[in-house]
Design an enzyme around this catalytic site. Structure first.
Site, PDB file in Angstrom:
ATOM      1  N   GLU A 109       0.819  -1.211   0.000  1.00 24.05           N
ATOM      2  CA  GLU A 109       0.000   0.000   0.000  1.00 24.05           C
ATOM      3  C   GLU A 109       0.852   1.261   0.000  1.00 24.05           C
ATOM      4  OE1 GLU A 109      -3.395   0.050   2.362  1.00 24.05           O
ATOM      5  OE2 GLU A 109      -3.933  -1.940   1.661  1.00 24.05           O
ATOM      6  N   CYS A 139       3.356   8.553   0.914  1.00 23.73           N
ATOM      7  CA  CYS A 139       3.659   7.689   2.063  1.00 23.73           C
ATOM      8  C   CYS A 139       4.019   6.307   1.512  1.00 23.73           C
ATOM      9  CB  CYS A 139       2.464   7.635   3.007  1.00 23.73           C
ATOM     10  SG  CYS A 139       2.745   6.576   4.434  1.00 23.73           S
ATOM     11  N   CYS A 146       3.980  -6.297   8.988  1.00 14.55           N
ATOM     12  CA  CYS A 146       4.942  -5.755   9.950  1.00 14.55           C
ATOM     13  C   CYS A 146       5.029  -6.676  11.152  1.00 14.55           C
ATOM     14  CB  CYS A 146       4.519  -4.359  10.400  1.00 14.55           C
ATOM     15  SG  CYS A 146       5.775  -3.553  11.426  1.00 14.55           S
ATOM     16  N   CYS A 150       2.507  -3.018  16.972  1.00 17.18           N
ATOM     17  CA  CYS A 150       1.922  -1.897  17.718  1.00 17.18           C
ATOM     18  C   CYS A 150       0.412  -2.159  17.830  1.00 17.18           C
ATOM     19  CB  CYS A 150       2.186  -0.572  16.999  1.00 17.18           C
ATOM     20  SG  CYS A 150       3.943  -0.272  16.747  1.00 17.18           S
ATOM     21  N   CYS A 153      -2.363  -0.463  15.521  1.00 17.60           N
ATOM     22  CA  CYS A 153      -2.084  -0.395  14.089  1.00 17.60           C
ATOM     23  C   CYS A 153      -2.688  -1.584  13.337  1.00 17.60           C
ATOM     24  CB  CYS A 153      -0.570  -0.374  13.891  1.00 17.60           C
ATOM     25  SG  CYS A 153      -0.074  -0.522  12.180  1.00 17.60           S
ATOM     26  N   CYS A 371      -2.846   7.267   9.013  1.00 17.79           N
ATOM     27  CA  CYS A 371      -1.781   6.598   9.762  1.00 17.79           C
ATOM     28  C   CYS A 371      -2.313   5.390  10.516  1.00 17.79           C
ATOM     29  CB  CYS A 371      -1.180   7.566  10.777  1.00 17.79           C
ATOM     30  SG  CYS A 371      -0.233   8.854  10.003  1.00 17.79           S
TER      31      CYS A 371
HETATM   32  S1  SF4 Z   1       2.805   1.351  13.532  1.00 19.56           S
HETATM   33 FE1  SF4 Z   1       2.240  -0.540  12.411  1.00 19.56          FE
HETATM   34  S2  SF4 Z   1       3.525  -0.568  10.582  1.00 19.56           S
HETATM   35 FE2  SF4 Z   1       4.447   0.922  12.016  1.00 19.56          FE
HETATM   36  S3  SF4 Z   1       5.974  -0.273  13.214  1.00 19.56           S
HETATM   37 FE3  SF4 Z   1       4.048  -0.346  14.387  1.00 19.56          FE
HETATM   38  S4  SF4 Z   1       3.016  -2.249  13.680  1.00 19.56           S
HETATM   39 FE4  SF4 Z   1       4.623  -1.744  12.161  1.00 19.56          FE
END
Ligand code: SF4
Length: 387
Positions: A109, A139, A146, A150, A153, A371
């Site tokens: 993306e 972006c 990932c 987090c 996210c 974001c």
């Molecule tokens: S915010 Fe999302 S994409 Fe960014 S490091 Fe944390 S888990 Fe990974």
């Protein structure tokens, strides 16, 4: 290193190998890859200009080469291999989110934000003509999925699928520039490496892409920002790089206790260790470190949290600013948006105590482009059998 090696062979729509990618290779890599053709240095330079300045999509368009040479290189299985936009989602605010096909059938993306995102890089107030843009931010993603996890996210829900190659990272920018007929040098283009993935867990490919984008595509490093969740060995390597974007640290909490709850990576490298590593990054004149701070309703968005952030930044004792981002909702993510009055108080508390703080305008929320919202919608490209 999560995700393993990026693929170097391009697959066609049926999943079969379709060719070897030239887009993404540096000058030395092009010379080594095309060794069998004994190309003179000026022929390599012509190829580079066509790949990165003109951003063509097929070898046929390398018109500075004789047709016979183009045919021989193509017959040996080489192709440009520029990543393709396969799906576009357009927001009411003009933001566009793309699914871009990489070397295999996976999509990644990328987001286009005309008129920028109100980050302090976007400091000029230019008139906004209808249907036009005077500056824009792209972006860019560095991994598919990932591993950092987090809690706020959506990308984290995917886990890590794989690293992107330098060509796949720089190719997102090239594909989006082509779509908007944008020209670095003429147009004001900012890049933020804040899409899917943690750039510092794919360090070599990320930095190779940065060098291509600066040296070949022509986007100055001062117009690029990379955001890390605080991967200390990556920050230390980054500090040694002669060509590097600005640095943003995704902080998101006033102390280790809250940060561990929202960013479990804190258990590996706590806030003090991250700040110590950042201290090693030699800052250019007037450069500041950005702390990104996603405000989560009732979790990290109160006045006392702001006071703790002030203390933390004062202890860090380097030029810094804070970008505040009101959390963007996502399905099944157990947080709530902060109240607007709490966002305002948070910003005010930072500013009153001398910390520059900006509230980032959310872009493309309605198309999951904001974001923390990027999540490979569409997943694997559908494989269609030839009719
Ligand atoms: S915010 Fe999302 S994409 Fe960014 S490091 Fe944390 S888990 Fe990974």
């Amino acid at each position: 290193m999560p995700g393993g090696e990026p693929l170097s062979t391009i697959l066609d729509a049926s999943g079969a190998p379709a060719g070897r990618r030239l887009f993404g290779l540096s000058n030395q890599q092009l010379a080594a890859t095309l060794l069998e053709f004994s190309l003179a240095p000026y022929r390599l330079r012509q190829l580079e200009i066509t790949l990165y300045r003109q951003r063509v999509e097929s070898l046929d368009e390398v018109t500075t080469w004789p047709k016979e040479l183009r045919d021989r290189v193509a017959a040996a299985g080489f192709q440009v291999g520029m990543p393709r936009i396969v799906e576009t989602f357009r927001s009411v605010d003009g933001t566009e989110r793309y699914l871009i096909a990489g070397d295999d059938r996976q999509t990644v993306e990328t987001v286009w934000m005309p008129e920028g995102d109100d980050s302090p890089q976007d400091d000029e107030d230019r008139p906004n003509e209808p249907g036009a843009w005077s500056r824009a931010t792209i972006c860019v993603s560095s991994q598919i999925g990932c591993a950092v996890n987090c809690q706020f996210c959506l990308t984290a829900r995917l886990g890590i699928i794989r690293n992107l190659s330098a060509g796949e990272i720089a190719g997102q920018v090239a594909a989006v520039l082509n779509r908007h007929k944008a020209e670095p040098g003429r147009d004001r283009i900012n890049l933020v490496f804040m899409g899917m993935g943690e750039p510092f867990l794919n360090f070599d490919a990320f930095m190779a892409a940065v060098r291509l984008l600066v040296e070949q595509v022509g986007i100055p490093e001062s117009r690029m920002t990379v955001s890390t969740s605080g991967i200390v060995p990556g920050i230390l390597r980054f500090a040694q790089e002669p060509v590097r974007p600005r640095l943003a640290i995704s902080l998101n909490a006033p102390n280790n206790t809250v940060r561990e709850a929202v960013m479990p990576i804190t258990r590996k490298w706590d806030i003090a260790e991250v700040i110590e590593a950042v201290r090693k990054v030699p800052l250019r004149p007037r450069e500041r470190i950005t702390f990104e701070y996603v405000l989560l309703g009732g979790v990290n968005d109160q006045g006392e949290h702001a006071d703790e952030v002030v203390k933390l930044i004062r202890r860090a004792n380097f030029p810094a600013k804070v970008n505040l981002i009101a959390w963007n909702p996502g399905p099944d993510v157990p947080f709530t948006m902060p109240r607007p009055e709490d966002v305002a108080v948070f910003q005010q508390r930072l500013r009153e105590q001398g910390i520059p703080a900006f509230v980032r305008r959310p872009r493309g929320r309605d198309i999951y482009a904001a974001c923390g919202q990027l999540k490979q919608t569409g997943g694997l490209l559908e494989i269609r059998k030839p009719a």
